[in-house]
Scaffold this motif. Structure first.
Motif, PDB file in Angstrom:
ATOM      1  N   MET A   1       0.851  -1.206   0.000  1.00  0.00           N
ATOM      2  CA  MET A   1       0.000   0.000   0.000  1.00  0.00           C
ATOM      3  C   MET A   1       0.877   1.243   0.000  1.00  0.00           C
ATOM      4  N   ASN A   2       0.501   2.224  -0.806  1.00  0.00           N
ATOM      5  CA  ASN A   2       1.267   3.459  -0.901  1.00  0.00           C
ATOM      6  C   ASN A   2       1.081   4.283   0.368  1.00  0.00           C
ATOM      7  N   GLN A   3       2.179   4.527   1.105  1.00  0.00           N
ATOM      8  CA  GLN A   3       2.119   5.261   2.366  1.00  0.00           C
ATOM      9  C   GLN A   3       2.511   6.727   2.214  1.00  0.00           C
ATOM     10  N   GLU A   4       2.706   7.181   0.982  1.00  0.00           N
ATOM     11  CA  GLU A   4       3.070   8.574   0.778  1.00  0.00           C
ATOM     12  C   GLU A   4       1.961   9.497   1.279  1.00  0.00           C
ATOM     13  N   LYS A   5       2.382  10.674   1.769  1.00  0.00           N
ATOM     14  CA  LYS A   5       1.400  11.684   2.147  1.00  0.00           C
ATOM     15  C   LYS A   5       0.648  12.184   0.912  1.00  0.00           C
ATOM     16  N   TYR A   6       1.357  12.250  -0.205  1.00  0.00           N
ATOM     17  CA  TYR A   6       0.762  12.751  -1.444  1.00  0.00           C
ATOM     18  C   TYR A   6       1.004  11.740  -2.567  1.00  0.00           C
ATOM     19  N   PRO A   7       0.238  10.649  -2.608  1.00  0.00           N
ATOM     20  CA  PRO A   7       0.426   9.647  -3.665  1.00  0.00           C
ATOM     21  C   PRO A   7      -0.043  10.174  -5.017  1.00  0.00           C
ATOM     22  N   VAL A   8       0.862  10.258  -5.965  1.00  0.00           N
ATOM     23  CA  VAL A   8       0.563  10.798  -7.291  1.00  0.00           C
ATOM     24  C   VAL A   8       0.618   9.675  -8.312  1.00  0.00           C
ATOM     25  N   VAL A 120      -8.513  36.028   1.505  1.00  0.00           N
ATOM     26  CA  VAL A 120      -8.179  34.607   1.583  1.00  0.00           C
ATOM     27  C   VAL A 120      -7.626  34.262   2.961  1.00  0.00           C
ATOM     28  N   LYS A 121      -8.142  33.159   3.525  1.00  0.00           N
ATOM     29  CA  LYS A 121      -7.605  32.557   4.739  1.00  0.00           C
ATOM     30  C   LYS A 121      -7.400  31.060   4.461  1.00  0.00           C
ATOM     31  N   TYR A 122      -6.388  30.491   5.091  1.00  0.00           N
ATOM     32  CA  TYR A 122      -6.083  29.078   4.884  1.00  0.00           C
ATOM     33  C   TYR A 122      -6.479  28.304   6.127  1.00  0.00           C
ATOM     34  N   GLU A 123      -7.368  27.324   5.940  1.00  0.00           N
ATOM     35  CA  GLU A 123      -7.930  26.582   7.064  1.00  0.00           C
ATOM     36  C   GLU A 123      -7.951  25.087   6.749  1.00  0.00           C
ATOM     37  N   GLY A 124      -8.198  24.287   7.813  1.00  0.00           N
ATOM     38  CA  GLY A 124      -8.414  22.863   7.633  1.00  0.00           C
ATOM     39  C   GLY A 124      -7.134  22.049   7.556  1.00  0.00           C
ATOM     40  N   ASP A 125      -7.328  20.750   7.379  1.00  0.00           N
ATOM     41  CA  ASP A 125      -6.210  19.816   7.327  1.00  0.00           C
ATOM     42  C   ASP A 125      -6.715  18.520   6.712  1.00  0.00           C
ATOM     43  N   ILE A 126      -6.496  18.340   5.427  1.00  0.00           N
ATOM     44  CA  ILE A 126      -6.958  17.134   4.755  1.00  0.00           C
ATOM     45  C   ILE A 126      -5.963  16.747   3.660  1.00  0.00           C
ATOM     46  N   LEU A 127      -5.702  15.452   3.569  1.00  0.00           N
ATOM     47  CA  LEU A 127      -4.812  14.923   2.540  1.00  0.00           C
ATOM     48  C   LEU A 127      -5.617  14.095   1.545  1.00  0.00           C
ATOM     49  N   ALA A 211       7.743  19.441  -8.536  1.00  0.00           N
ATOM     50  CA  ALA A 211       8.151  20.529  -7.655  1.00  0.00           C
ATOM     51  C   ALA A 211       7.042  20.879  -6.668  1.00  0.00           C
ATOM     52  N   TYR A 212       5.791  20.934  -7.140  1.00  0.00           N
ATOM     53  CA  TYR A 212       4.659  21.152  -6.243  1.00  0.00           C
ATOM     54  C   TYR A 212       4.658  20.121  -5.115  1.00  0.00           C
ATOM     55  N   LYS A 213       4.885  18.864  -5.491  1.00  0.00           N
ATOM     56  CA  LYS A 213       4.820  17.762  -4.520  1.00  0.00           C
ATOM     57  C   LYS A 213       5.907  17.925  -3.452  1.00  0.00           C
ATOM     58  N   GLY A 214       7.122  18.286  -3.869  1.00  0.00           N
ATOM     59  CA  GLY A 214       8.190  18.506  -2.907  1.00  0.00           C
ATOM     60  C   GLY A 214       7.851  19.620  -1.939  1.00  0.00           C
ATOM     61  N   SER A 219       5.927  21.270   3.505  1.00  0.00           N
ATOM     62  CA  SER A 219       4.976  22.122   4.214  1.00  0.00           C
ATOM     63  C   SER A 219       4.129  21.311   5.182  1.00  0.00           C
ATOM     64  N   TYR A 220       3.727  20.107   4.759  1.00  0.00           N
ATOM     65  CA  TYR A 220       2.933  19.263   5.648  1.00  0.00           C
ATOM     66  C   TYR A 220       3.758  18.831   6.857  1.00  0.00           C
ATOM     67  N   ARG A 221       5.003  18.472   6.627  1.00  0.00           N
ATOM     68  CA  ARG A 221       5.865  18.039   7.723  1.00  0.00           C
ATOM     69  C   ARG A 221       6.107  19.182   8.713  1.00  0.00           C
ATOM     70  N   MET A 222       6.303  20.402   8.193  1.00  0.00           N
ATOM     71  CA  MET A 222       6.591  21.549   9.057  1.00  0.00           C
ATOM     72  C   MET A 222       5.326  22.153   9.660  1.00  0.00           C
ATOM     73  N   ARG A 223       4.156  21.812   9.079  1.00  0.00           N
ATOM     74  CA  ARG A 223       2.870  22.339   9.512  1.00  0.00           C
ATOM     75  C   ARG A 223       2.747  23.839   9.272  1.00  0.00           C
ATOM     76  N   HIS A 224       3.432  24.311   8.279  1.00  0.00           N
ATOM     77  CA  HIS A 224       3.231  25.689   7.828  1.00  0.00           C
ATOM     78  C   HIS A 224       3.702  25.800   6.381  1.00  0.00           C
ATOM     79  N   THR A 225       3.351  26.927   5.756  1.00  0.00           N
ATOM     80  CA  THR A 225       3.676  27.125   4.337  1.00  0.00           C
ATOM     81  C   THR A 225       4.499  28.390   4.131  1.00  0.00           C
ATOM     82  N   MET A 226       5.272  28.755   5.154  1.00  0.00           N
ATOM     83  CA  MET A 226       5.999  30.023   5.082  1.00  0.00           C
ATOM     84  C   MET A 226       6.971  30.094   3.915  1.00  0.00           C
ATOM     85  N   TRP A 227       7.536  28.990   3.548  1.00  0.00           N
ATOM     86  CA  TRP A 227       8.576  29.049   2.527  1.00  0.00           C
ATOM     87  C   TRP A 227       8.006  29.116   1.107  1.00  0.00           C
TER      88      TRP A 227
END
Length: 339
Positions: A1-8, A120-127, A211-214, A219-227
């Protein structure tokens, strides 16, 4: 089973294969896209929702209007991707994403871009359970939409600089030099792939997704999107506030990168070169705005980020002066002259 956070999954004819594999779909899309692609989907096992807004008050009511589906597919651009997240979250069902253009990275973001009175506000948490990249669909998309995807890559140039400032001043999120260095490598590869991106062909489109996926994984690991989301996004949000218009995301972000890279004194000419090579048109007439709209967006930028309590960036650390605004607008008109 694919365990990636973002399986493409990359391929062709993926829409038919996906929708045939399960029943009781809710497909979140828009009428234009659906008219083009409905022939690839069996009509007897789906419900449709056409997204028209991401205003939070409206969407909180909209997600109550349909039921009885087992999974949600976001089929379209940024609004479809974000609206699909809201539907999947509200009904606690699996989320699938299939972008029909790469104009924005919303299909990979774990947060949802919602609007409160157009801000715009960024909310939620879904993969997503799966992201499907169908090159037959993407290669048929209007070229300018896929080109717009460059914006959410180029934004890392200015946003990662803002992250460094934020970490130094607020100390709320530690700066990661390794990720910053990876950002520079990503921008170098973007320059290498730009020719294929401009051609709207598979190698360039695949690089945008890669590049988007990286970006999304970090961002998911750090729990923010500052970069990836900094002062350049603030410029376009303020421009939307001033004009009351919504812009093609990547196009407006590139405009923000142009001005904020200069404001930061951060690789500005590199940004100019990449925007030019991308063939993304950031002239006022292309965005259907005026020079004075841009002037006001810059002059009120400090006030806007403070009023909206947007996280610390160059917009907090440095005051925009009228003198600087006139100087950079004059350079902008030389760099991207009206035809």
């Amino acid at each position: 089973m694919n365990q990636e956070k973002y399986p493409v999954t990359y391929g062709r004819n993926l829409l038919t294969n996906l929708t045939d594999s399960k029943e009781n779909w809710l497909i979140v899309t828009d009428p234009v896209i659906w008219e083009k692609l409905k022939g690839q989907v069996r009509q007897d096992a789906i419900q449709l929702y056409f997204v028209t807004t991401m205003e939070k008050k409206v969407m909180d009511e909209e997600v109550k209007t349909l039921s009885g589906f087992s999974q949600v597919l976001g089929l379209g651009g940024g609004m479809a991707a974000d609206a699909a997240k809201l539907w999947a979250t509200a009904h606690q069902v699996p989320l699938y994403q299939m972008p029909t253009a790469l104009s924005v990275n919303a299909f990979l973001c774990y947060k949802t871009a919602v609007r409160y009175d157009h801000v715009v506000k960024y909310e939620g948490d879904i993969l997503p359970k799966e992201i499907l990249i169908d090159f037959d669909i993407l290669e048929q998309a209007p070229r300018h939409l896929n080109l717009s995807g460059v914006g959410d890559l180029l934004s890392c140039l200015t946003a990662s600089y803002d992250w460094k400032i934020n970490a130094l001043i607020t100390k709320s999120h530690a700066f990661d030099q390794r990720i910053y260095d990876e950002t520079q490598e990503m921008l170098a590869l973007l320059a290498e792939y730009m020719g294929e991106i401009v051609k709207n062909k598979e190698p360039g489109l695949r690089y945008i997704v890669r590049a988007y996926k990286g970006i999304a994984e970090h961002s998911y690991r750090m729990r923010h999107t500052m970069w990836e989301d900094g002062s350049e996004h603030n410029v376009f949000m303020n421009l939307e506030r001033i004009t009351g218009r919504q812009f093609l995301h990547g196009q407006a972000v590139c405009l923000g990168v142009y001005f904020m890279s200069a404001f930061q004194d951060n690789q500005h000419e590199r940004a100019v070169s990449l925007i030019r090579r991308s063939e993304i048109d950031i002239r006022p007439q292309a965005l259907q705005i005026t020079i004075d709209d841009i002037r006001q967006a810059l002059l009120t930028l400090n006030e806007f980020v403070r009023a909206q309590n947007i996280r610390y960036s160059i917009c907090n650390a440095k005051e925009v002066t009228a003198e600087w605004v006139e100087e950079i607008i004059a350079k902008y008109q030389r760099d991207f002259p009206a035809v």
